[in-house]
Each structure stands twice: as C-alpha cells, then as structure tokens.
Design an enzyme around this catalytic site. Structure first.
Site, PDB file in Angstrom:
ATOM      1  N   LYS A  38       0.843  -1.193   0.000  1.00 54.26           N
ATOM      2  CA  LYS A  38       0.000   0.000   0.000  1.00 54.26           C
ATOM      3  C   LYS A  38       0.885   1.252   0.000  1.00 54.26           C
ATOM      4  O   LYS A  38       2.086   1.186   0.253  1.00 54.26           O
ATOM      5  CB  LYS A  38      -0.911  -0.001   1.228  1.00 54.26           C
ATOM      6  CG  LYS A  38      -0.181   0.045   2.563  1.00 54.26           C
ATOM      7  CD  LYS A  38      -1.130  -0.069   3.735  1.00 54.26           C
ATOM      8  CE  LYS A  38      -0.365  -0.023   5.052  1.00 54.26           C
ATOM      9  NZ  LYS A  38      -1.265  -0.119   6.221  1.00 54.26           N
ATOM     10  N   ARG A 136      -9.386  -0.221  15.643  1.00 55.43           N
ATOM     11  CA  ARG A 136      -9.357   0.615  14.447  1.00 55.43           C
ATOM     12  C   ARG A 136     -10.435   0.139  13.475  1.00 55.43           C
ATOM     13  O   ARG A 136     -11.383   0.850  13.208  1.00 55.43           O
ATOM     14  CB  ARG A 136      -7.953   0.547  13.823  1.00 55.43           C
ATOM     15  CG  ARG A 136      -7.703   1.552  12.727  1.00 55.43           C
ATOM     16  CD  ARG A 136      -6.248   1.551  12.298  1.00 55.43           C
ATOM     17  NE  ARG A 136      -5.824   0.281  11.721  1.00 55.43           N
ATOM     18  CZ  ARG A 136      -4.597   0.037  11.264  1.00 55.43           C
ATOM     19  NH1 ARG A 136      -3.668   0.999  11.355  1.00 55.43           N
ATOM     20  NH2 ARG A 136      -4.284  -1.112  10.738  1.00 55.43           N
ATOM     21  N   TYR A 264      12.279  31.849   4.637  1.00 54.68           N
ATOM     22  CA  TYR A 264      11.021  32.504   4.976  1.00 54.68           C
ATOM     23  C   TYR A 264      10.933  32.841   6.458  1.00 54.68           C
ATOM     24  O   TYR A 264      11.377  32.070   7.313  1.00 54.68           O
ATOM     25  CB  TYR A 264       9.841  31.597   4.603  1.00 54.68           C
ATOM     26  CG  TYR A 264       9.584  31.518   3.112  1.00 54.68           C
ATOM     27  CD1 TYR A 264       9.321  32.655   2.357  1.00 54.68           C
ATOM     28  CD2 TYR A 264       9.588  30.287   2.471  1.00 54.68           C
ATOM     29  CE1 TYR A 264       9.079  32.576   0.996  1.00 54.68           C
ATOM     30  CE2 TYR A 264       9.333  30.182   1.110  1.00 54.68           C
ATOM     31  CZ  TYR A 264       9.090  31.335   0.374  1.00 54.68           C
ATOM     32  OH  TYR A 264       8.854  31.251  -0.965  1.00 54.68           O
ATOM     33  N   MET A 313       8.773  24.959   0.076  1.00 53.49           N
ATOM     34  CA  MET A 313       8.037  23.979  -0.706  1.00 53.49           C
ATOM     35  C   MET A 313       8.964  23.130  -1.577  1.00 53.49           C
ATOM     36  O   MET A 313       8.795  21.923  -1.690  1.00 53.49           O
ATOM     37  CB  MET A 313       7.001  24.663  -1.597  1.00 53.49           C
ATOM     38  CG  MET A 313       6.150  23.681  -2.389  1.00 53.49           C
ATOM     39  SD  MET A 313       4.904  24.472  -3.423  1.00 53.49           S
ATOM     40  CE  MET A 313       3.798  25.124  -2.163  1.00 53.49           C
TER      41      MET A 313
END
Length: 368
Positions: A38, A136, A264, A313
């Site tokens: 997965k 779960r 930033y 990013m």
C-alpha cells in the site's frame, strides 16, 4: 552507483530480495507470505516492488484501497490482492478486477453480499477482519455467530481467511497485551470453525509479529515495513537493508555574515560568518516543515549538515560552514548507512512517515 545529479529516490531490488528472504526464513515452509504494498509500497514504487516480489513467488499482496489494487492489475500483477480498507462505492470494481476485500463491519459485509449476489458471484473470496485490541477496524469477538449466519445464508461469498492486527508487537513492554491478542484471535477462529464445514486461513502477524511471536505466524503473515528495510528495533534493523536511498545535490552555496537571516520568516539568524547550501527538495517532496529549525539534517561528503530556517516547498537550506563542499556535490537525505529511522527520530516521528511522505514528483530509479 552513480552520483545524484538531481533529487532522486533510488530503489534497490537486491535489498528487497534480501529482506524478503530474511523474513521468510523465520517461517515454517507451510506459512504463506503476504507483502503489503500500500501507499506506493511505502513510498517507493508499488508496481516495481510487486513485479519483483511476484518473481520471487510471493503468495499474496495487500493494499489499502481498491484503486491501488487496480494499478497492480493494470501492471500485470496476477497474484491475489487483499484490499484492507474497501469502501462500498468500489465493490463492483473489486469484483471486476478480482481483488479480495476485507470485510470489517456489518454494513460492509451486508453491502458486499448484496453486490456479489447482484453480480451473480459464487463463493467470492473475502477476508473477515476482527478487532482484538487495536480498535481501528474489525468485528468483535461476539460477532462470530452473526457473521457465520450471514455467510451460511448466501452462496455469493466465502471466507477465505480470518485475520486481525497486532497493536504493539514491537514493544517488549506490551508482551502480555500481545499474547492476549493472540489468544483472543485463536478463540475467535476456533468458534468460527466450529460452526462451518471448512477452515479459513488465519493471519495475524505483521513484521514485528514475524520476528517476536513465532506462535502467531499461523497460516500466513503480512509484512510491510520489514520488506522495505526496517524492523522496528535497532537489533532487527541490522538484519535488514533499507531499499530506498533519497539523494539530491547542492544547487547553490551562500556565504553570509553574522546576523543575516535565512529563508522565509527570517527563521534562522547566522551566529557568525557561515556557509549555507541550498538543496532542491522541500515539503512538496516529503521533507516536512517539522525538520526545519535544525531538527532535521542531511549528509554531504559523509558529514552531517543541519537544516536551517523553515523548510520551503521546493528547497531546504543547510549549514555547511564546516564541510568542504561545492555546488553540484551529492547530498544524502537517507540511505543504507544514514537511515530514514534516524532522520525520523530527529523530529520525533517514525520511518513509516518519512518513507511514505516522499512525493511522486521525486524521480524513482530502480537498481538491480
């Protein structure tokens, strides 16, 4: 191995073979092996991983969602595929592509029976999930009679397996809890089998279950993280080989004065005359902002370079003041020596998150 010339994720299939054979060596010859592929095979490449494991005669695959199974079928994977978290909207697709659903609640069981009956299926293979403590997904132990009655009233489906999931098999302090899970699951299986004229397969063990609880191997085991090179402990990690190596390069080097800021929000302030390197990988590629502010690091010429300021990013900046390096030099984010688990620990997370976060825009290279 060639030096990186851009940000790349190298996937070593020889390491995958080693991990598969090591984990398989822990099992009896009769015990089947299911590979969990997965989430793009834990952030690598599910198609290439599945193709390689199919050549190694893997018994089963598991994915989380139906579309992941469809991608494998489209790539030519013919081995059985268990869908661990199917949704009702995908049931027809599951049947069309010969995928096998986990049925974990009364709603999911009844809806799948309804669809299989409408599609005129006979004894379609399903896997019944029981909750033994993870809380779960899964039926309760008290639901066995209900499940059996539903299965007896239809010819459209048949339980190929019963399974559950260990919650803390890697934690030695939770041994009593794990043993109780194993006991409860075996009790569920005994009750189920006493009411039917056939015996479904039983599977319970994840990677840590394979390593720590041989009594819970049963008919099949499900291995995910171990196949990708991590055993949930330093001792077991030494027996496994990480299959993924995340590399990049230095795009630019800056020399900055004391008091200058980087990135930033001016999140890093130089403590003196310093040298920084900018690397083309950022939070859009899987290096989360939590690794900024000198928590995370990379390796350049075998020396650790802390990530400074905020992760951007598409870029990170690292402090290379004491590292002899040049623009274009290779950068190691993680590999077999500098492991993803060590980077994960720096931000108080786990290797699973680091691996699965690697963006699909990062180019994958397969190494044989």
């Amino acid at each position: 191995m060639a030096k990186a010339q851009q940000t790349v994720l190298e996937i070593n299939l020889n390491a995958l073979t080693h991990n598969f054979e090591y984990l398989k060596s822990k099992l009896n010859s009769e015990t089947k092996f299911l590979a969990v592929v997965k989430a793009f095979a834990y952030g690598s490449d599910s198609v290439e991983i599945a193709k390689h494991l199919q050549k190694l005669n893997i018994d089963y695959f598991a994915v989380a969602y139906a579309h992941e199974g469809v991608a494998l079928r489209d790539a030519g994977i013919i081995a059985p595929i268990l869908v661990l978290h199917p949704q009702v909207v995908n049931f027809k697709t599951i049947i069309e592509r010969c995928l096998e659903p986990s049925l974990y609640s009364a709603r999911i069981l009844n809806e799948f029976i309804k669809v299989t009956e409408a599609e005129k299926q006979k004894e379609y293979p399903v896997h019944i999930k029981f909750n033994t403590g993870l809380n779960r997904l899964g039926f309760w132990q008290s639901d066995v009679d209900y499940i059996v009655s539903k299965l007896k009233n239809t010819q459209s489906v048949k339980a190929k397996s019963l399974f559950s999931h260990l919650a803390a098999s890697e934690d030695k302090n939770e041994r009593e809890f794990t043993l109780n899970q194993i006991k409860d699951f075996k009790s569920i299986a005994t009750n189920f089998e006493s009411q039917t004229d056939y015996k479904p397969w039983l599977h319970l063990s994840n990677t840590s279950g394979v390593i720590n609880y041989p009594e819970a191997h049963l008919d099949m085991v499900r291995c995910g993280i171990g196949l990708y090179g991590f055993g949930n402990s330093a001792e077991q990690d030494s027996n496994l080989r990480p299959i993924a190596q995340l590399k990049s390069i230095i795009s630019q080097i800056h020399h900055i004065e004391k008091g200058e800021t980087v990135g930033y929000n001016r999140a890093y302030t130089s403590k003196g005359f310093e040298k920084t390197a900018t690397i083309p990988i950022g939070h859009a590629d899987g290096i989360s902002r939590q690794f900024g502010q000198e928590k995370g690091f990379v390796f350049i010429n075998n020396q650790k370079a802390p990530i400074i300021g905020n992760v951007c990013m598409d870029m990170i900046m690292v402090n290379v003041t004491n590292i002899d390096c040049n623009e274009g030099d290779e950068v190691i984010i993680f590999d077999g020596k500098h492991k993803a688990s060590e980077l994960a620990a720096s931000a108080k997370t786990i290797s699973y998150e680091i691996l699965t976060a690697i963006s699909q825009r990062v180019k994958r290279y397969i190494i044989y």
